[in-house]
Motif scaffolding. Structure first.
Motif, mmCIF file in Angstrom:
data_model
loop_
_atom_site.group_PDB
_atom_site.id
_atom_site.type_symbol
_atom_site.label_atom_id
_atom_site.label_comp_id
_atom_site.label_asym_id
_atom_site.label_seq_id
_atom_site.Cartn_x
_atom_site.Cartn_y
_atom_site.Cartn_z
ATOM 1 N N PRO A 177 3.454 -20.749 4.757
ATOM 2 C CA PRO A 177 2.973 -21.764 5.706
ATOM 3 C C PRO A 177 3.172 -21.603 7.245
ATOM 4 N N LEU A 178 4.240 -20.717 7.402
ATOM 5 C CA LEU A 178 4.275 -20.105 8.794
ATOM 6 C C LEU A 178 3.158 -19.443 9.546
ATOM 7 N N GLU A 179 2.514 -18.492 8.490
ATOM 8 C CA GLU A 179 1.374 -17.928 8.775
ATOM 9 C C GLU A 179 0.221 -18.847 9.293
ATOM 10 N N ALA A 180 0.135 -19.710 8.094
ATOM 11 C CA ALA A 180 -1.077 -20.824 8.389
ATOM 12 C C ALA A 180 -1.029 -21.724 9.708
ATOM 13 N N CYS A 181 0.372 -22.089 10.030
ATOM 14 C CA CYS A 181 0.546 -22.859 11.082
ATOM 15 C C CYS A 181 0.114 -22.195 12.268
ATOM 16 N N LEU A 182 0.613 -20.820 12.401
ATOM 17 C CA LEU A 182 0.242 -19.896 13.603
ATOM 18 C C LEU A 182 -1.196 -19.592 14.151
ATOM 19 N N LEU A 183 -2.017 -19.472 12.716
ATOM 20 C CA LEU A 183 -3.283 -19.172 12.713
ATOM 21 C C LEU A 183 -4.161 -20.420 13.314
ATOM 22 N N LYS A 184 -3.458 -21.467 12.792
ATOM 23 C CA LYS A 184 -4.260 -22.750 12.982
ATOM 24 C C LYS A 184 -4.157 -22.966 14.663
ATOM 25 N N GLU A 185 -2.752 -22.824 15.024
ATOM 26 C CA GLU A 185 -2.892 -23.147 16.475
ATOM 27 C C GLU A 185 -3.428 -21.939 17.350
ATOM 28 N N ASN A 186 -3.326 -21.019 16.906
ATOM 29 C CA ASN A 186 -3.905 -19.758 17.824
ATOM 30 C C ASN A 186 -5.221 -19.136 16.970
ATOM 31 N N PRO A 187 -6.176 -19.822 17.048
ATOM 32 C CA PRO A 187 -7.303 -19.310 16.106
ATOM 33 C C PRO A 187 -7.699 -17.813 16.425
ATOM 34 N N GLU A 188 -7.596 -17.469 17.730
ATOM 35 C CA GLU A 188 -8.234 -16.254 18.074
ATOM 36 C C GLU A 188 -7.225 -14.916 17.404
ATOM 37 N N TRP A 189 -6.238 -15.288 17.196
ATOM 38 C CA TRP A 189 -5.316 -14.409 16.457
ATOM 39 C C TRP A 189 -5.755 -14.187 14.959
ATOM 40 N N SER A 190 -5.634 -13.081 14.169
ATOM 41 C CA SER A 190 -6.207 -13.125 12.730
ATOM 42 C C SER A 190 -5.201 -12.854 11.813
ATOM 43 N N SER A 191 -5.640 -13.048 10.626
ATOM 44 C CA SER A 191 -4.827 -12.695 9.398
ATOM 45 C C SER A 191 -4.771 -11.434 9.090
ATOM 46 N N PRO A 192 -3.916 -10.552 8.495
ATOM 47 C CA PRO A 192 -2.288 -10.831 8.600
ATOM 48 C C PRO A 192 -1.942 -10.775 9.905
ATOM 49 N N LEU A 193 -1.029 -11.686 10.318
ATOM 50 C CA LEU A 193 -0.341 -11.566 11.387
ATOM 51 C C LEU A 193 0.627 -10.643 11.392
ATOM 52 N N PRO A 194 1.073 -9.740 12.564
ATOM 53 C CA PRO A 194 2.090 -8.536 12.636
ATOM 54 C C PRO A 194 3.397 -8.892 12.459
ATOM 55 N N PHE A 195 3.748 -9.654 10.972
ATOM 56 C CA PHE A 195 5.186 -9.763 10.751
ATOM 57 C C PHE A 195 6.058 -8.523 10.646
ATOM 58 N N GLU A 196 7.137 -8.366 11.213
ATOM 59 C CA GLU A 196 7.893 -7.046 10.968
ATOM 60 C C GLU A 196 9.317 -7.489 10.708
ATOM 61 N N GLU A 197 10.238 -6.425 10.371
ATOM 62 C CA GLU A 197 11.345 -6.451 10.148
ATOM 63 C C GLU A 197 12.091 -6.814 11.185
ATOM 64 N N PRO A 198 13.224 -7.650 11.094
ATOM 65 C CA PRO A 198 13.838 -8.166 12.297
ATOM 66 C C PRO A 198 14.513 -7.209 13.292
ATOM 67 N N PRO A 199 14.998 -7.393 14.214
ATOM 68 C CA PRO A 199 15.753 -6.382 14.998
ATOM 69 C C PRO A 199 17.175 -6.362 14.474
ATOM 70 N N LYS A 200 17.707 -5.336 14.455
ATOM 71 C CA LYS A 200 18.889 -4.932 13.961
ATOM 72 C C LYS A 200 19.922 -5.377 14.929
ATOM 73 N N SER A 201 21.189 -6.206 14.824
ATOM 74 C CA SER A 201 21.958 -6.538 15.696
ATOM 75 C C SER A 201 23.303 -6.473 15.242
ATOM 76 N N ASN A 202 24.399 -6.393 16.299
ATOM 77 C CA ASN A 202 25.794 -6.199 15.579
ATOM 78 C C ASN A 202 26.229 -7.563 15.559
ATOM 79 N N GLU A 203 25.748 -8.481 16.138
ATOM 80 C CA GLU A 203 26.390 -9.990 16.180
ATOM 81 C C GLU A 203 26.191 -10.538 14.852
#
Ligand code: ARG
Length: 581
Positions: free
Chosen positions: A11-37
């Motif tokens: 659903p997240l990808e679908a929502c982002l593609l709808k709002e930003n049609p110039e971006w294309s699938s697959p969106l560049p999802f990545e591992e989250p940054p590692k933090s110590n908090e």
């Protein structure tokens, strides 16, 4: 690498593609940054590609994306969304992740099970040479090949497993000559493979001073190809006794084939293959031999027929490929063979392409490096070869010593019986060798090192098996203390260790798919070590048998799922996990 099929990402990808049609699938999802908090994210979306399209600074794009997500955060099950240096970092509701985890306990692959359902893959692997000992070099092909078969199967592909035995070629002329000159039936029967091999080595020693031997060998091979009764009978016998011994090793490694069709299987098809090469105008004569000129492609010529009329390794490969295309119509032809044959496969695939086969592009050489021993590379010719069976025996012996010592440290009532000790040592010893083999990136050479292989604390098979056994006793202990978990005990994922563990487990199908895509079992071994590492941190830092009952039950779900993923992952590599050790 993030598994985009995860249901909370869709659903997240679908929502982002709808709002930003110039971006294309697959969106560049990545591992989250590692933090110590303690505050941890589950996903990072880099906005650099969008920034290029929009000609806007990445930070500005990220802010826009953040607002879009924030407006829908309840619908998208998102707890937190933040912007940092051109990235949008997202944290999902713990409950959403927890629900997904629960469903995976019995099915660590989730939706991944059908990812390759349209693939039919012919996997050729192992392929040792008859009348020669099964060396540790063939172990790599066997392990990598068998593991890839399991990986592909788990993702829904259908597989044809072929053992392309080296059972044809001039060396059998040499074998017959050696047998007739220096051997006897009694001698061979005494210890078939080793003694055949001794004869082969003797041939190579004597041939230096007696060049007539080589002519004799050549004659025997020509006779063999012509179907001479004596030659064929001897050859068949060599083949039977050899395979009998190979089979013992396959049983030990629990490896199976659908077809054991060696090079000789394609003999009758070879004439037609040569005909087709001729028709395609690909053949040239060179000193009485037939070749395919590959100079325009920067490669030496591919030898198809020798001047004495006998065919060659490459000819048999061409005929075999045509046969497989016709018989199985696969989507991929995979050859698991060492890196020393890279040139051969490039030539052979090129010839298929020149013959006009559209499927030439579906042929893949899955090559791999050598296993090196501290005292140099082993060679079949010289006789200082290291035998796989000895390695397995020694690994089991080493494992047995460790298992016995550990066993004696246990209170008497919890000790393993002698039979149990032996079974554990078998699984640990064999598993240790397999894991060692599949741990390194396959194209790398590996240095054989006993200390590494059997190290219960290091990056080893025994370490993973030991982690699994500790999980079992933890789950058993919880059970005896009356702690059960059921569908309502969704992991709450409060601590950062449990969150990281959850994410890795959910992402496991993506790991398996990546291993399949790159023909690389080490991607799985590596991830299993990562998971065990995260699990051990979780185990050290998060109370599992104390505290709030619901919280504990949810954590046990996490333990149980981690265990299924580790067990399943090891099974993809061909490693059995012991119940206790
Ligand atoms: N028997 C060969 C060897 O041990 C490997 C066969 C590889 N497969 C092939 N289709 N050429 O070197």
């Amino acid at each position: 690498m993030i598994d985009r099929r995860l249901s909370f990402l869709k659903p997240l990808e679908a929502c982002l593609l709808k709002e930003n049609p110039e971006w294309s699938s697959p969106l560049p999802f990545e591992e989250p940054p590692k933090s110590n908090e303690t505050e941890e994210f589950d996903l990072a979306i880099p906005c650099f590609s969008l920034s290029k399209i929009r000609r806007q600074p990445p930070q500005k794009c990220a802010e826009t994306i953040q607002q879009q997500i924030f407006a829908k955060k309840d619908e998208l099950q998102i707890e937190k969304v933040e912007v940092l240096k051109g990235y949008v970092n997202i944290r999902f509701n713990a409950g959403t992740l927890g629900h997904l985890l629960f469903d995976r306990i019995r099915e660590p692959l989730g939706d991944g099970r059908t990812a390759l359902k349209n693939e039919k893959i012919v996997m050729e692997f192992s392929s040792p040479n008859i009348a020669k000992p099964f060396s540790i070099g063939h172990l790599r092909s066997t392990n990598i090949g068998a593991s890839l078969c399991r990986i592909f199967t788990s993702l829904g592909a259908s597989i044809v497993r072929i053992n392309h035995l080296g059972d044809w070629g001039t060396q059998f002329g040499k074998m017959i000559t050696a047998y007739k000159r220096f051997g006897s039936a009694e001698f061979v029967k005494g210890d078939p493979i080793n003694n055949l091999y001794k004869l082969y080595v003797e041939f190579h020693e004597k041939e230096k001073d007696d060049p007539a031997l080589l002519d004799e060998a050549r004659d025997w091979f020509v006779k063999l190809e012509a179907g001479d009764a004596e030659a064929v009978e001897l050859w068949k016998w060599f083949k039977d006794v050899s395979y009998h011994e190979f089979k013992r090793i396959y049983d030990r490694l629990k490896v199976d084939f659908d077809y054991v069709t060696g090079e000789s299987f394609y003999n009758e098809l070879m004439e037609k293959t040569v005909e087709r090469l001729k028709k395609a105008n690909l053949l040239k004569e060179s000193e009485g031999a037939l070749i395919v000129d590959l100079e325009p492609y920067g490669m030496p010529a591919c030898l198809v027929r020798k001047s004495d009329g006998s065919t060659l390794y490459a000819t048999r490969d061409l005929a075999a490929a045509e046969y497989r295309a016709k018989t199985f119509a696969p989507t991929k032809f995979v050859y698991v063979v060492g890196s020393e044959q890279i040139l051969h496969f490039r030539q052979f695939f090129k010839v298929l392409e020149l013959m006009g086969y559209p499927w030439a592009k579906d042929c893949v050489h899955v090559n791999f490096g050598l296993i090196k021993f501290p005292d140099g590379k082993m060679s079949t010719r010289k006789g200082n070869i290291i035998l796989l069976e000895d390695v397995l025996d020694q690994a089991e012996k080493g494992a047995l010593e460790i298992v016995r010592t550990k066993n004696l440290e246990k209170p008497e009532e919890r000790r393993l019986s002698e039979t149990e000790e032996l079974e554990v040592a078998r699984r640990v010893g064999t598993g240790a060798v397999i894991f060692f083999d599949l741990k390194a990136k396959r194209t790398k050479d590996v240095l054989f090192d006993w200390k590494d292989i059997l190290n219960f604390e290091g990056d080893s098979g025994p370490y993973l098996q030991y982690t699994i056994v500790r999980q079992t006793s933890l789950l058993d202990r919880a059970l005896t203390e009356g702690l059960k978990f059921s569908k309502k005990d969704i992991p709450a994922l409060k601590e950062k260790e449990e969150r990281e563990l959850a994410r890795r487990l959910l992402n496991f199908p993506a790991t398996v798919e990546m291993a399949a895509r790159e023909f690389e079992p080490s991607i799985i071994s590596h991830e299993l070590l990562e998971i065990a590492g995260v699990f051990n941190r979780f185990y050290m830092n998060v109370p599992l048998l104390k505290g709030d009952e619901n919280l504990r039950a949810g954590r046990l779900v996490l333990v149980s799922l981690t265990q299924s993923v580790l067990k399943f992952g090891l099974s993809l590599l061909g490693i059995e996990s012991p119940e206790r050790m």
